[in-house]
Design a protein around this motif. Structure first.
Motif, PDB file in Angstrom:
ATOM      1  N   ALA A 518       1.244   5.840   1.117  1.00  0.00           N
ATOM      2  CA  ALA A 518       0.449   5.079   0.159  1.00  0.00           C
ATOM      3  C   ALA A 518       1.189   5.025  -1.164  1.00  0.00           C
ATOM      4  O   ALA A 518       1.883   5.958  -1.540  1.00  0.00           O
ATOM      5  N   GLY A 519       1.060   3.943  -1.859  1.00  0.00           N
ATOM      6  CA  GLY A 519       1.697   3.801  -3.158  1.00  0.00           C
ATOM      7  C   GLY A 519       1.145   2.564  -3.810  1.00  0.00           C
ATOM      8  O   GLY A 519       0.300   1.875  -3.243  1.00  0.00           O
ATOM      9  N   THR A 520       1.616   2.283  -5.011  1.00  0.00           N
ATOM     10  CA  THR A 520       1.067   1.123  -5.703  1.00  0.00           C
ATOM     11  C   THR A 520       1.803  -0.149  -5.332  1.00  0.00           C
ATOM     12  O   THR A 520       1.324  -1.243  -5.599  1.00  0.00           O
ATOM     13  N   VAL A 521       2.995  -0.021  -4.760  1.00  0.00           N
ATOM     14  CA  VAL A 521       3.766  -1.213  -4.449  1.00  0.00           C
ATOM     15  C   VAL A 521       3.845  -1.388  -2.939  1.00  0.00           C
ATOM     16  O   VAL A 521       4.247  -0.481  -2.232  1.00  0.00           O
ATOM     17  N   PRO A 522       3.459  -2.541  -2.430  1.00  0.00           N
ATOM     18  CA  PRO A 522       3.654  -2.787  -1.017  1.00  0.00           C
ATOM     19  C   PRO A 522       5.138  -2.977  -0.737  1.00  0.00           C
ATOM     20  O   PRO A 522       5.854  -3.347  -1.673  1.00  0.00           O
ATOM     21  N   PRO A 523       5.665  -2.830   0.448  1.00  0.00           N
ATOM     22  CA  PRO A 523       4.921  -2.414   1.619  1.00  0.00           C
ATOM     23  C   PRO A 523       4.864  -0.896   1.757  1.00  0.00           C
ATOM     24  O   PRO A 523       5.875  -0.246   1.645  1.00  0.00           O
ATOM     25  N   ASN A 524       3.693  -0.357   1.938  1.00  0.00           N
ATOM     26  CA  ASN A 524       3.557   1.010   2.440  1.00  0.00           C
ATOM     27  C   ASN A 524       2.486   0.975   3.509  1.00  0.00           C
ATOM     28  O   ASN A 524       1.783  -0.026   3.639  1.00  0.00           O
TER      29      ASN A 524
END
Lengths: 618, 320
Positions: A518-524
């Motif tokens: 998980a993170g603020t920037v895709p892709p995750n």
């Protein structure tokens, strides 16, 4: 009898006047200073957010005119004009008032608004008031359904009866004036569109092409929005307009057309997508589009695993990472531990192969688990991948991946003398670095779409869905569930690996922290899964739309960066409450989540007699 | 109604065994659910398996179909030992339905049957991705066969409906059609008429006969005694995991142990005997009354006791 929310004389005239005034107001100055982006200071020329209000006003006017039975506009809302008019009026109101609010807060005070702004505010309110007093669609819609549908009389009539039942529930006890909220809800409902008069094939194809051209224009506008306020305004109107499109029955008609000409639809979509970089003046937007494409492609790959086979994979981004790292290692980066420089096709094949092997290695032990256990284990493996890449840095392990520094400086692709790093003039338009990669990625996306579609509509795809539905029954039907689940897992991994190889070249580095849960920037992994669920599981367009939204919204609205995950979570909860099947629902999902109150009567494929029998037995 | 006990059993059962279960025992820890059961089903034969709730019928079924691996004993199908994996059992030619309907609820009726064709088609992923001519031929053949089966079960008009939207009786039919799609030599039906009204039960009876006429042997678990004794060439009775009796309807109905298994044994001494006589007299009257009303005169007074087990409440046996 259903009645509108407001009781007003001359509601239609009011709506028309309001819409016309809205259009007029966008030609006035809304503020005196150009400090607010988009230049809303010019009289006689709409700019920035005014163009969005203008679009909303025009659309409202057209629908209101269609409600007046103006010739040539009837096709706009086959299922009834009131609901789309109300929705468009609401959307215009929302985006206009948002604009005025943004001006007030940005510049600090109402004093910064010019009279034009007040005209716009009043005009949008007037339009909405008029629209809310319009007669609801049920009478007109039903009359049209029963009278105008010749051959479809049986089905249309039956549908009408069930709708009347629903309306009765909505409005509560007969006689009493229903609650305002119920009346409002009722205003937004439409009947069932009568069957369209059949068009010649070329006209249908033309309609599809026009729809995709419009879609491309709208999407390009969204990507090219230069500042957050414009994007918010755009998004507000887009959401309401798309809902209006759904309620007016046009979406249903269009999807009937696209279902009929599927290859043409795919070609049209591909052609529209190819056109995109040619419409760009700024390579940064092509970069955005490339990132969206990569994200969407991986989401489509995940859709095989989650949407078809029903395996909840929370570590899917690891396969993208495997593809990216493999490509980074073999593509001649000076920092690579492997001193080889494969041509692109070989790097792609190696990336796919490595992901495939990794997928089988992870799948073989974990796919014996079901449901939540599988999700937890895949989540673990996804993190294991990232931490392993971190630790293969020469200190805590063998030096392969350079640890947290990653593998930088992956050389630009050069296919048959076409250097992807340079700007080329194609057909008179300059296509920059990201434009080149966008076109390359588009080919990969097309490949993934074809794989998804063909796999889904085959013996293998049916077996996947059967496993998702009931694994015990599926094995009792002779399906080797473990082998097929492994196949889905491996195919998903291979598709992500393919995307990963391009991803590595686009961003020229492969670092571990790009491939986390998980993170603020895709892709995750979390965003990927969200894109699939948000867009619509098991569909092709769903994950693409979901990915585009999930990438664009955080990217454009950088002012809400701190609250991004919070808002994102809220949005997901609301979506699951109100539209659990996702933005794009396949027929199966729609029936699964919505109590239709009647048996599923297919539109085609059965003679009317058979439909009658079905009804009788129901 | 043509389904009376006087209908002679078709002479098609040629006696070659299709399924042979020898000494099947299934233990769950200390509990022995099935103990040393032998059962043979011959080609084109309809065999019934009855027994009170918890007798181990479904467990025995699961042993046959590979869902359970029997603790002891072997199951052979056409002289080959059945592998202990459900999908391999189906591939070998034994298909089944479930006591609680287990359709693929969100697939269409046609798709459900197509899934049943899985073992009889062999187009892999690459064939599907490349859309080879062979793939198209195989798909067309599968669809044709599936539509045949839907015609056979009377569901062809609803091929495009979702399975979950079918009425209950048709869901049962669809489950049978799906099982038949794997071209089985033996069909195992687990309570095919549970929850059905008498008309639907008779329709199912006709359907099972038609399946047999096509050359498929059938082994059926059922609590509806009239259904069983009308339909089956042979009936086996399972009580507390052990096979009590096996034979034709008449033999089973006449067996006192079967009566005892369903109704319990009377106490020693006169009062118990008297009560039993009363009950038997009352039920003989009720049994023949019911028999004549539906036109199924079994002609033997002894049918009374098993007939009482035609109790709707008896259908709720837990799927073990």
């Amino acid at each position: 009898m259903p009645e509108p929310l407001l009781r007003l004389p001359a509601a239609r005239a009011l709506t028309l006047a309001g819409a016309a005034l809205t259009i007029l107001s966008t030609f006035l100055a809304w503020t005196w200073t150009t400090a607010f982006p988009g230049n809303l200071t010019v009289n006689g020329y709409p700019g920035g957010l005014q163009t969005i209000t203008l679009t909303g006003g025009i659309l409202t006017l057209l629908h209101a005119l269609a409600g007046h039975r103006v010739k040539g506009l009837r096709w706009l809302a086959p299922a009834g004009t009131t609901a789309p008019t109300v929705l468009l009026a609401l959307g215009t109101l929302a985006t206009t008032w948002y604009t005025l609010g943004a001006i007030t807060t940005d510049l600090g005070g109402l004093a910064h608004l010019e009279p034009g702004a007040y005209v716009a505010a009043a005009a949008t309110l007037l339009t909405l008031t008029g629209a809310l007093a319009l007669p609801t669609n049920h009478q007109t819609g039903e009359a049209g359904g029963a009278g105008g549908s010749g051959g479809a009389g049986g089905a249309g009539g039956a549908g009408g009866i069930s709708r009347a039942g629903g309306a009765g529930e909505d409005t509560g006890a007969p006689g009493a004036r229903p609650h305002a909220w119920h009346r409002f809800r009722h205003t937004l409902t439409t009947g069932h569109a009568p069957r369209p008069t059949p068009l010649p094939a070329w006209a249908e194809i033309l309609v599809i092409a026009a729809a995709f051209a419009l879609g491309l224009a709208a999407f390009t506008y969204g990507i090219d929005t230069e500042y957050g306020e414009l994007f918010v305004g755009y998004l507000l109107l887009a959401v309401f307009a798309l809902t209006a499109l759904g309620r007016s029955g046009l979406t249903a008609r269009l999807s009937a057309l696209t279902a009929k000409h599927r290859n043409i639809t795919l070609t049209a979509a591909f052609a529209a997508a190819v056109c995109f970089p040619f419409l760009q003046t700024n390579d940064a937007y092509a970069n955005l589009a490339t990132s969206i494409l990569i994200f969407a492609t991986v989401a489509l790959g995940l859709n095989v695993v989650v949407g078809l086979a029903g395996l909840l994979d929370l570590g899917y981004v690891a396969f993208l990472g495997v593809g990216a790292y493999t490509a980074a290692l073999v593509s001649g980066s000076p920092e690579s531990a492997v001193g080889v420089h494969f041509p692109f096709w070989a790097a792609v094949l190696t990336g796919i192969g490595a992901s495939l092997v990794f997928g089988v290695l992870i799948g073989a032990p974990t796919l014996r688990l079901r449901g939540d256990y599988l999700a937890i284990v895949t989540l673990g493996f996804g993190e294991i991948f990232r931490i392993t890449m971190l630790n293969l840095n020469g200190k805590t392990g063998p030096d392969i991946t350079n640890g947290s520094m990653g593998i930088p400086n992956i050389p630009e692709l050069d296919i048959l003398g076409f250097n992807f790093g340079k700007t080329h003039n194609i057909l008179g338009a300059p296509i920059g670095r990201f434009g080149n990669y966008y076109l390359l990625m588009l080919l990969a996306t097309l490949l993934v779409i074809l794989v998804f579609r063909r796999a889904a509509e085959s013996r293998i795809g049916r077996a996947w869905v059967a496993i998702r539905e009931d694994e015990t029954a599926a094995t009792a039907m002779g399906i080797n569930a473990f082998r097929l689940k492994l196949l889905a897992f491996a195919l998903g991994a291979a598709l992500a690996g393919l995307a990963g190889t391009v991803h590595a070249h686009v961003i020229t580095t492969a670092t571990p922290d790009q491939y986390q849960f998980a993170g603020t920037v895709p892709p995750n992994s979390a965003f990927l899964l969200a894109a699939v669920i948000l867009g619509g599981m098991g569909t092709i367009s769903g994950p693409v739309i979901g990915a585009a939204l999930l990438y664009l919204i955080p990217n454009k609205m950088d002012f809400m960066q701190d609250y991004q995950l919070l808002l994102f979570g809220l949005a997901l909860i609301l979506l699951m409450r109100f539209r659990p099947e996702g933005i794009v629902a396949d027929r199966r999902k729609q029936l699964e989540f919505r109590e239709t109150g009647q048996l599923d009567v297919p539109e085609q494929g059965l003679p009317d007699g058979a439909v009658g029998v079905t009804k009788a037995e129901a | 109604m043509t389904t009376t006990a006087t209908t002679p059993a078709p002479a098609t059962a040629d006696g070659t065994p299709v399924l042979t279960a020898t000494g099947v025992t299934m233990r769950f820890g200390g509990l022995t659910a099935v103990r040393d059961v032998d059962l043979t089903v011959s080609a084109q034969e309809i065999v019934g398996l009855i027994g009170p709730n918890g007798a181990g019928k479904t467990t025995f079924f699961n042993c046959l179909t590979g869902l359970y691996i029997p603790t002891e004993g072997t199951v052979t199908y056409r002289d080959a030992v059945l592998p202990p994996k459900p999908h391999l059992v189906t591939k070998a030619g034994v298909a089944r339905t479930f006591q609680n309907i287990r359709l693929f609820a969100n697939m269409t009726v046609l798709e459900n049957v197509l899934v049943g064709r899985h073992t009889r088609t062999h187009e892999g992923l690459f064939s599907a991705l490349l859309r080879t001519p062979r793939f198209h031929r195989a798909e067309a053949a599968s669809t044709r066969r599936a539509m045949e089966l839907l015609d056979f079960t009377g569901l062809a008009a609803k091929a495009d409906h979702l399975a979950r939207n079918l009425p209950y009786g048709e869901q049962r039919k669809l489950e049978i059609a799906r099982a038949l799609a794997s071209d089985p030599g033996l069909l195992l039906l687990d309570e095919p008429t549970a929850g059905m009204n008498p008309q639907e039960t008779r329709a199912t009876e006709a359907l099972v006969r038609a399946i047999r006429a096509q050359g498929t042997a059938v082994l059926v678990i059922e609590h509806d005694m009239r259904f069983i004794f009308n339909l089956c060439d042979r009936v086996a009775v399972l009580v507390q995991g052990e096979k009590l009796v096996e034979g034709t309807s008449d033999v089973v109905q006449a067996d006192e142990r079967v009566v005892a298994a369903y109704l319990g044994t009377p106490f020693e001494g006169a009062p118990g005997q008297e009560e039993l006589a009363e009950v038997e007299a009352a039920e003989a009257g009720a049994g023949t009354g019911a028999g004549t009303s539906t036109g199924t005169g079994t002609g033997t007074g002894t049918s009374a006791a098993p007939g009482t087990a035609t109790d709707p409440g008896a259908r709720t046996e837990e799927d073990r």
